[in-house]
Design a protein around this motif. Structure first.
Motif, mmCIF file in Angstrom:
data_model
loop_
_atom_site.group_PDB
_atom_site.id
_atom_site.type_symbol
_atom_site.label_atom_id
_atom_site.label_comp_id
_atom_site.label_asym_id
_atom_site.label_seq_id
_atom_site.Cartn_x
_atom_site.Cartn_y
_atom_site.Cartn_z
ATOM 1 N N VAL A 42 1.304 -5.801 -1.486
ATOM 2 C CA VAL A 42 0.789 -4.748 -0.616
ATOM 3 C C VAL A 42 1.384 -4.836 0.795
ATOM 4 O O VAL A 42 1.580 -5.922 1.327
ATOM 5 N N LYS A 43 1.689 -3.676 1.388
ATOM 6 C CA LYS A 43 2.273 -3.614 2.730
ATOM 7 C C LYS A 43 1.408 -2.837 3.717
ATOM 8 O O LYS A 43 1.631 -2.909 4.912
ATOM 9 N N HIS A 44 0.446 -2.054 3.221
ATOM 10 C CA HIS A 44 -0.448 -1.334 4.132
ATOM 11 C C HIS A 44 -1.263 -2.359 4.904
ATOM 12 O O HIS A 44 -1.880 -3.252 4.308
ATOM 13 N N ARG A 45 -1.260 -2.226 6.205
ATOM 14 C CA ARG A 45 -1.840 -3.268 7.075
ATOM 15 C C ARG A 45 -3.286 -3.616 6.736
ATOM 16 O O ARG A 45 -3.661 -4.781 6.726
ATOM 17 N N SER A 46 -4.108 -2.607 6.462
ATOM 18 C CA SER A 46 -5.515 -2.889 6.148
ATOM 19 C C SER A 46 -5.633 -3.685 4.853
ATOM 20 O O SER A 46 -6.486 -4.559 4.723
ATOM 21 N N ARG A 47 -4.760 -3.426 3.903
ATOM 22 C CA ARG A 47 -4.775 -4.144 2.620
ATOM 23 C C ARG A 47 -4.237 -5.557 2.780
ATOM 24 O O ARG A 47 -4.717 -6.481 2.135
ATOM 25 N N VAL A 48 -3.250 -5.716 3.646
ATOM 26 C CA VAL A 48 -2.685 -7.051 3.908
ATOM 27 C C VAL A 48 -3.756 -7.952 4.509
ATOM 28 O O VAL A 48 -3.857 -9.126 4.148
ATOM 29 N N LYS A 49 -4.583 -7.398 5.418
ATOM 30 C CA LYS A 49 -5.670 -8.185 6.030
ATOM 31 C C LYS A 49 -6.659 -8.668 4.979
ATOM 32 O O LYS A 49 -7.173 -9.776 5.081
ATOM 33 N N GLN A 50 -6.930 -7.836 3.971
ATOM 34 C CA GLN A 50 -7.877 -8.204 2.910
ATOM 35 C C GLN A 50 -7.306 -9.306 2.020
ATOM 36 O O GLN A 50 -7.980 -10.281 1.731
ATOM 37 N N ASP A 51 -6.065 -9.113 1.557
ATOM 38 C CA ASP A 51 -5.429 -10.063 0.644
ATOM 39 C C ASP A 51 -3.946 -9.732 0.548
ATOM 40 O O ASP A 51 -3.567 -8.823 -0.190
ATOM 41 N N PRO A 52 -3.092 -10.461 1.269
ATOM 42 C CA PRO A 52 -1.663 -10.136 1.280
ATOM 43 C C PRO A 52 -0.951 -10.381 -0.050
ATOM 44 O O PRO A 52 0.176 -9.926 -0.232
ATOM 45 N N SER A 53 -1.613 -11.050 -0.993
ATOM 46 C CA SER A 53 -0.956 -11.345 -2.272
ATOM 47 C C SER A 53 -1.245 -10.292 -3.344
ATOM 48 O O SER A 53 -0.673 -10.363 -4.432
ATOM 49 N N GLN A 54 -2.088 -9.298 -3.033
ATOM 50 C CA GLN A 54 -2.407 -8.300 -4.055
ATOM 51 C C GLN A 54 -1.199 -7.422 -4.357
ATOM 52 O O GLN A 54 -0.353 -7.188 -3.495
ATOM 53 N N PRO A 55 -1.080 -6.937 -5.596
ATOM 54 C CA PRO A 55 0.080 -6.118 -5.953
ATOM 55 C C PRO A 55 0.113 -4.814 -5.174
ATOM 56 O O PRO A 55 -0.931 -4.257 -4.843
ATOM 57 N N ASN A 56 1.297 -4.347 -4.897
ATOM 58 C CA ASN A 56 1.491 -3.111 -4.151
ATOM 59 C C ASN A 56 1.435 -1.922 -5.105
ATOM 60 O O ASN A 56 2.432 -1.587 -5.741
ATOM 61 N N LEU A 57 0.282 -1.288 -5.200
ATOM 62 C CA LEU A 57 0.112 -0.101 -6.029
ATOM 63 C C LEU A 57 0.389 1.162 -5.229
ATOM 64 O O LEU A 57 0.197 2.273 -5.726
ATOM 65 N N ARG A 58 0.841 0.981 -3.976
ATOM 66 C CA ARG A 58 1.082 2.091 -3.048
ATOM 67 C C ARG A 58 2.533 2.076 -2.559
ATOM 68 O O ARG A 58 2.803 2.268 -1.394
ATOM 69 N N GLN A 59 3.470 1.878 -3.473
ATOM 70 C CA GLN A 59 4.883 1.820 -3.109
ATOM 71 C C GLN A 59 5.428 3.177 -2.679
ATOM 72 O O GLN A 59 6.312 3.250 -1.835
#
Length: 180
Positions: A42-59
């Protein structure tokens, strides 16, 4: 019915809007080459704050151009790329697609639709009142998100304005889009 790409956009920096460009290159498993949201995680800043290792479903972010028309009819000034989308489409009901739909765009690129974009307060910083305009309620009072869909790149390729979009629906039963 013909489904097409009207505009393509990208931005190397995190920000609200993206610049319209002549073409974009999709990279399998990553997203749009040269875009700040490209990556496996994940690269969206709010998602990175939650968990930077989660898969990027928002490419890749796609918006139907008809939404921009409707917003303009309501008095907003919104052009392609300004809501942060990478691909602006015409003729395709993106919001009506089920999760897992595959979009073949142009000669090679394939995007798998993962869910709905969840618009945030940044949209009101862009234009006051826009958040309310891209949200709604159905007859049962459920929230409707109208700000486009998100996807992942299954097969890379170049995308140009004017490219045709072919849709392949996933096997039944279909699962309605949820926010990602």
């Amino acid at each position: 019915m013909s489904f097409t790409v009207s505009h393509v956009s990208r931005s190397p920096e995190h920000g609200f809007s993206k610049s319209v460009v002549p073409s974009i290159q999709l990279l399998a498993g990553l997203g749009v080459e040269g875009d700040a949201h490209r990556g496996v995680t994940v690269k969206h800043r709010s998602r990175v704050k939650q968990d930077p290792s989660q898969p990027n479903l928002r490419q890749v972010h796609l918006i139907h151009g008809e939404l921009l028309d409707a917003l303009q009819d309501q008095g907003f000034t919104v052009a392609p790329g300004q809501l942060g989308e990478n691909i602006t489409t015409r003729g395709l009901d993106l919001l009506g697609l089920p999760t897992g739909s595959l979009l073949r765009i142009g000669a090679e690129a394939i995007i798998e639709i993962t869910g709905l974009r969840n618009p945030c307060a940044q949209i009101d910083a862009f234009q006051q009142g826009l958040l309310a305009a891209v949200l709604g309620r159905d007859h049962e009072g459920n929230l409707i998100r109208k700000a486009g869909v998100m996807g992942i790149v299954r097969q890379g390729g170049t995308i140009l304005p004017g490219d045709t979009i072919l849709v392949a629906l996933p096997p039944l039963p279909h699962r309605a889009l949820e926010r990602v």
